[in-house]
Design a protein around this motif. Structure first.
Motif, PDB file in Angstrom:
ATOM      1  N   ASN A 284       0.835  -1.219   0.000  1.00  0.00           N
ATOM      2  CA  ASN A 284       0.000   0.000   0.000  1.00  0.00           C
ATOM      3  C   ASN A 284       0.860   1.255   0.000  1.00  0.00           C
ATOM      4  OD1 ASN A 284      -2.584   1.040  -0.188  1.00  0.00           O
ATOM      5  ND2 ASN A 284      -2.931   1.101   2.007  1.00  0.00           N
ATOM      6  N   GLU A 285       1.953   1.231  -0.769  1.00  0.00           N
ATOM      7  CA  GLU A 285       2.954   2.293  -0.682  1.00  0.00           C
ATOM      8  C   GLU A 285       2.420   3.653  -1.129  1.00  0.00           C
ATOM      9  OE1 GLU A 285       5.552   2.105  -4.744  1.00  0.00           O
ATOM     10  OE2 GLU A 285       6.006   0.561  -3.269  1.00  0.00           O
ATOM     11  N   GLN A 286       1.498   3.682  -2.101  1.00  0.00           N
ATOM     12  CA  GLN A 286       1.004   4.983  -2.536  1.00  0.00           C
ATOM     13  C   GLN A 286       0.148   5.653  -1.461  1.00  0.00           C
ATOM     14  OE1 GLN A 286      -0.446   5.895  -6.367  1.00  0.00           O
ATOM     15  NE2 GLN A 286       1.388   5.144  -7.393  1.00  0.00           N
ATOM     16  N   TRP A 287      -0.609   4.868  -0.713  1.00  0.00           N
ATOM     17  CA  TRP A 287      -1.373   5.460   0.388  1.00  0.00           C
ATOM     18  C   TRP A 287      -0.419   6.010   1.447  1.00  0.00           C
ATOM     19  CZ3 TRP A 287      -1.989   5.345   5.581  1.00  0.00           C
ATOM     20  CH2 TRP A 287      -3.131   5.995   6.092  1.00  0.00           C
ATOM     21  N   GLU A 288       0.669   5.296   1.723  1.00  0.00           N
ATOM     22  CA  GLU A 288       1.653   5.771   2.695  1.00  0.00           C
ATOM     23  C   GLU A 288       2.272   7.093   2.221  1.00  0.00           C
ATOM     24  OE1 GLU A 288       2.191   4.641   5.594  1.00  0.00           O
ATOM     25  OE2 GLU A 288       1.266   2.660   5.571  1.00  0.00           O
ATOM     26  N   ASN A 289       2.565   7.184   0.918  1.00  0.00           N
ATOM     27  CA  ASN A 289       3.099   8.434   0.372  1.00  0.00           C
ATOM     28  C   ASN A 289       2.099   9.576   0.564  1.00  0.00           C
ATOM     29  OD1 ASN A 289       5.337   6.997  -0.573  1.00  0.00           O
ATOM     30  ND2 ASN A 289       4.477   6.736  -2.617  1.00  0.00           N
ATOM     31  N   ALA A 290       0.838   9.293   0.212  1.00  0.00           N
ATOM     32  CA  ALA A 290      -0.209  10.312   0.314  1.00  0.00           C
ATOM     33  C   ALA A 290      -0.424  10.748   1.755  1.00  0.00           C
ATOM     34  CB  ALA A 290      -1.514   9.778  -0.276  1.00  0.00           C
ATOM     35  N   ASN A 291      -0.279   9.814   2.677  1.00  0.00           N
ATOM     36  CA  ASN A 291      -0.520  10.107   4.085  1.00  0.00           C
ATOM     37  C   ASN A 291       0.455  11.154   4.626  1.00  0.00           C
ATOM     38  OD1 ASN A 291      -1.930   9.582   6.584  1.00  0.00           O
ATOM     39  ND2 ASN A 291      -0.139   8.439   7.266  1.00  0.00           N
ATOM     40  N   ILE A 292       1.666  11.192   4.091  1.00  0.00           N
ATOM     41  CA  ILE A 292       2.643  12.205   4.511  1.00  0.00           C
ATOM     42  C   ILE A 292       2.107  13.601   4.210  1.00  0.00           C
ATOM     43  CG2 ILE A 292       4.947  13.146   4.070  1.00  0.00           C
ATOM     44  CD1 ILE A 292       5.860  10.285   3.463  1.00  0.00           C
ATOM     45  N   LEU A 293       1.539  13.785   3.020  1.00  0.00           N
ATOM     46  CA  LEU A 293       1.010  15.092   2.644  1.00  0.00           C
ATOM     47  C   LEU A 293      -0.286  15.407   3.384  1.00  0.00           C
ATOM     48  CD1 LEU A 293       2.975  14.332   0.195  1.00  0.00           C
ATOM     49  CD2 LEU A 293       1.707  16.087  -1.043  1.00  0.00           C
ATOM     50  N   GLU A 294      -1.093  14.375   3.644  1.00  0.00           N
ATOM     51  CA  GLU A 294      -2.324  14.610   4.390  1.00  0.00           C
ATOM     52  C   GLU A 294      -1.990  15.085   5.803  1.00  0.00           C
ATOM     53  OE1 GLU A 294      -6.465  12.236   4.772  1.00  0.00           O
ATOM     54  OE2 GLU A 294      -4.781  11.295   5.833  1.00  0.00           O
ATOM     55  N   LYS A 295      -0.996  14.484   6.433  1.00  0.00           N
ATOM     56  CA  LYS A 295      -0.585  14.906   7.775  1.00  0.00           C
ATOM     57  C   LYS A 295      -0.080  16.342   7.779  1.00  0.00           C
ATOM     58  CE  LYS A 295       0.668  10.365   9.688  1.00  0.00           C
ATOM     59  NZ  LYS A 295       1.791   9.515  10.163  1.00  0.00           N
ATOM     60  N   ASN A 296       0.430  16.783   6.638  1.00  0.00           N
ATOM     61  CA  ASN A 296       0.925  18.148   6.506  1.00  0.00           C
ATOM     62  C   ASN A 296      -0.187  19.123   6.119  1.00  0.00           C
ATOM     63  OD1 ASN A 296       3.339  19.746   6.715  1.00  0.00           O
ATOM     64  ND2 ASN A 296       3.293  20.023   4.505  1.00  0.00           N
ATOM     65  N   HIS A 297      -1.424  18.646   6.120  1.00  0.00           N
ATOM     66  CA  HIS A 297      -2.590  19.441   5.719  1.00  0.00           C
ATOM     67  C   HIS A 297      -2.429  20.004   4.307  1.00  0.00           C
ATOM     68  CE1 HIS A 297      -4.133  20.270  10.090  1.00  0.00           C
ATOM     69  NE2 HIS A 297      -3.779  19.023   9.890  1.00  0.00           N
ATOM     70  N   GLN A 298      -1.785  19.208   3.468  1.00  0.00           N
ATOM     71  CA  GLN A 298      -1.520  19.644   2.091  1.00  0.00           C
ATOM     72  C   GLN A 298      -2.306  18.827   1.079  1.00  0.00           C
ATOM     73  OE1 GLN A 298       2.694  20.072   1.240  1.00  0.00           O
ATOM     74  NE2 GLN A 298       2.346  19.971  -0.959  1.00  0.00           N
ATOM     75  N   ALA A 299      -2.947  17.731   1.521  1.00  0.00           N
ATOM     76  CA  ALA A 299      -3.607  16.827   0.584  1.00  0.00           C
ATOM     77  C   ALA A 299      -4.928  16.307   1.113  1.00  0.00           C
ATOM     78  CB  ALA A 299      -2.687  15.644   0.260  1.00  0.00           C
ATOM     79  N   VAL A 320      -9.204  23.330  -1.826  1.00  0.00           N
ATOM     80  CA  VAL A 320      -9.041  24.779  -1.952  1.00  0.00           C
ATOM     81  C   VAL A 320      -8.837  25.431  -0.591  1.00  0.00           C
ATOM     82  CG1 VAL A 320     -10.216  26.923  -2.592  1.00  0.00           C
ATOM     83  CG2 VAL A 320     -10.312  24.951  -4.125  1.00  0.00           C
ATOM     84  N   SER A 321      -9.534  24.933   0.423  1.00  0.00           N
ATOM     85  CA  SER A 321      -9.499  25.565   1.745  1.00  0.00           C
ATOM     86  C   SER A 321      -8.406  25.011   2.658  1.00  0.00           C
ATOM     87  CB  SER A 321     -10.862  25.423   2.431  1.00  0.00           C
ATOM     88  OG  SER A 321     -11.199  24.052   2.600  1.00  0.00           O
ATOM     89  N   LEU A 322      -7.577  24.088   2.167  1.00  0.00           N
ATOM     90  CA  LEU A 322      -6.501  23.542   2.997  1.00  0.00           C
ATOM     91  C   LEU A 322      -5.480  24.618   3.351  1.00  0.00           C
ATOM     92  CD1 LEU A 322      -5.663  20.084   1.340  1.00  0.00           C
ATOM     93  CD2 LEU A 322      -6.812  20.466   3.529  1.00  0.00           C
ATOM     94  N   MET A 323      -4.926  24.503   4.543  1.00  0.00           N
ATOM     95  CA  MET A 323      -3.867  25.405   5.001  1.00  0.00           C
ATOM     96  C   MET A 323      -2.666  24.547   5.413  1.00  0.00           C
ATOM     97  SD  MET A 323      -5.095  28.498   4.726  1.00  0.00           S
ATOM     98  CE  MET A 323      -4.106  29.511   5.815  1.00  0.00           C
ATOM     99  N   PRO A 324      -1.725  24.297   4.482  1.00  0.00           N
ATOM    100  CA  PRO A 324      -0.586  23.432   4.802  1.00  0.00           C
ATOM    101  C   PRO A 324       0.183  23.908   6.025  1.00  0.00           C
ATOM    102  CG  PRO A 324      -0.686  23.841   2.446  1.00  0.00           C
ATOM    103  CD  PRO A 324      -1.709  24.740   3.085  1.00  0.00           C
ATOM    104  N   LEU A 325       0.621  22.928   6.831  1.00  0.00           N
ATOM    105  CA  LEU A 325       1.343  23.249   8.062  1.00  0.00           C
ATOM    106  C   LEU A 325       2.789  23.658   7.785  1.00  0.00           C
ATOM    107  CD1 LEU A 325       0.103  20.306  10.316  1.00  0.00           C
ATOM    108  CD2 LEU A 325      -0.715  22.673  10.314  1.00  0.00           C
ATOM    109  N   GLU A 326       3.331  23.135   6.680  1.00  0.00           N
ATOM    110  CA  GLU A 326       4.708  23.427   6.281  1.00  0.00           C
ATOM    111  C   GLU A 326       5.721  23.004   7.350  1.00  0.00           C
ATOM    112  OE1 GLU A 326       5.043  27.480   5.067  1.00  0.00           O
ATOM    113  OE2 GLU A 326       3.679  27.252   3.364  1.00  0.00           O
ATOM    114  N   VAL A 327       5.414  21.915   8.041  1.00  0.00           N
ATOM    115  CA  VAL A 327       6.354  21.410   9.044  1.00  0.00           C
ATOM    116  C   VAL A 327       7.211  20.278   8.487  1.00  0.00           C
ATOM    117  CG1 VAL A 327       4.951  22.078  11.002  1.00  0.00           C
ATOM    118  CG2 VAL A 327       4.603  19.831   9.975  1.00  0.00           C
ATOM    119  N   ILE A 328       6.753  19.656   7.386  1.00  0.00           N
ATOM    120  CA  ILE A 328       7.530  18.585   6.758  1.00  0.00           C
ATOM    121  C   ILE A 328       8.309  19.195   5.597  1.00  0.00           C
ATOM    122  CG2 ILE A 328       7.457  16.357   5.605  1.00  0.00           C
ATOM    123  CD1 ILE A 328       4.826  15.806   6.998  1.00  0.00           C
TER     124      ILE A 328
END
Length: 351
Positions: A284-299, A320-328
């Motif tokens: 499930n590597e693509q979900w793991e990749n996506a999860n990194i961006l979701e945790k960053n409020h970017q996806a 559109v309304s996401l506010m990335p955390l920019e911590v990663i």
């Protein structure tokens, strides 16, 4: 002049490394897939880009073990090892640079039997069966994410990050009006994503400028289908790396699969995105990749089994309304990987 063989998945990452070494005077030879999909007659993006760069290309018709049941495809597994042996004896390289995946398995293993050293690079947070196997025979394992170190022999692991294209590192973002959505299903395209996009285009183009990379697969003809839709806010293309780079410079939102290279670039550039992971990837590597961006409020992650024109439009609206955390934060792994290759294969700059 030393010769290195490049092989494996994620050709955009590996080509950046290959071109940097070629500029130093290293002779590069490529072993890869000329056609991306079974029964597809179109040349792969990998083949086009490598040949355009003036690098000799050897077509490897290897098969994979993971979730493969078709007898004709299973025959390709031993055939890939035979081809790899023939190519390596013919090329006689000083070393092998692998970017993982089932294509690299026969090349690295046969290289080990022939006494040819290799290194491999892991792009994802998790490690697939192919790279775990390859790591047993490689001298060094370069990793993109520190979290993946536990999957490999400790004495072989070197953290480098992911090599980026120079065009991405120097990319200047532009704001557009109306906002731009860049849609891509990867180099070969995604028929599933394309179908949902086609059904959504009237509403999408009423609010956004849409740049749509359909892929060039001959199996579905999605690029030809895209030409039927005409709007000043819609542009489609099959595959062209220059157009894709330009699209990323303008993108306010990206709709994409969640491959390792794509997600890393999106994170590096800070582009908000809707990610539709391929559900059948190893571990499930693509979900793991996506999860990194979701945790960053970017996806926003949209599961493929829930994908429709309605769910796609809803996910874009939320994005559109996401506010990335920019911590990663991620950086270009090219310099570190080049250094590792130099140290492993004792390369000297010629120019």
């Amino acid at each position: 002049m030393k010769t290195l063989v490049f092989t494996g998945g994620h050709h955009i990452s590996s080509l950046s490394v290959a071109l940097a070494l070629k500029a130093e005077g290293v002779n590069i030879v490529w072993i890869g897939h000329r056609h991306s999909q079974w029964a597809d007659t179109s040349d792969s993006a990998e083949y086009k880009d490598v040949v355009a760069a003036g690098i000799p290309f050897f077509d490897l018709q290897a098969g994979k073990f993971y979730q493969t049941f078709h007898p004709a495809k299973l025959i390709r597994i031993p055939w890939g090892f035979i081809q790899a042996f023939y190519y390596l004896v013919k090329i006689r390289p000083s070393g092998i640079v692998s970017f993982g995946g089932y294509l690299a398995v026969p090349v690295v293993f046969v290289g080990w039997l022939l006494g040819i050293p290799s290194i491999t690079h892991e792009q994802t947070v998790v490690a697939g069966w192919a790279n775990k196997f390859i790591s047993l025979f490689a001298k060094k394992v370069a990793i993109t994410w520190p979290e993946s170190a536990s999957h490999f022999p400790k004495n072989k692991v070197v953290f480098t990050g992911l090599p980026l294209r120079p065009e991405i590192v120097s990319l200047k973002r532009k704001s557009t009006s109306p906002p731009t959505i860049y849609i891509t299903g990867g180099k070969q395209g995604s028929h599933v994503i394309n179908s949902a996009v086609f059904a959504s285009l009237p509403e999408l183009t009423s609010k956004y400028r849409v740049i749509h990379q359909t892929g060039t697969s001959s199996l579905y003809g999605d690029f030809d289908s895209s030409k039927k839709f005409t709007s000043p806010n819609y542009m489609s293309f099959g595959y062209d790396s220059d157009i894709a780079i330009d699209a990323m410079s303008k993108a306010d939102i990206a709709v994409s699969r969640a491959g390792a290279h794509t997600t890393y670039e999106l994170l590096y550039l800070g582009i908000k995105c809707v990610l539709i992971p391929i559900p059948w990837t190893s571990h499930n590597e693509q979900w793991e990749n996506a999860n990194i961006l979701e945790k960053n409020h970017q996806a926003i992650i949209l599961d493929q089994d829930k994908l429709s024109s309605e769910s796609l439009l809803d996910a874009i609206a939320k994005c559109v309304s996401l506010m990335p955390l920019e911590v990663i934060k991620v950086s270009d792994g090219l310099p570190k990987l080049i250094e590792l290759i130099h140290n492993t294969f004792n390369l000297e700059k010629i120019s």
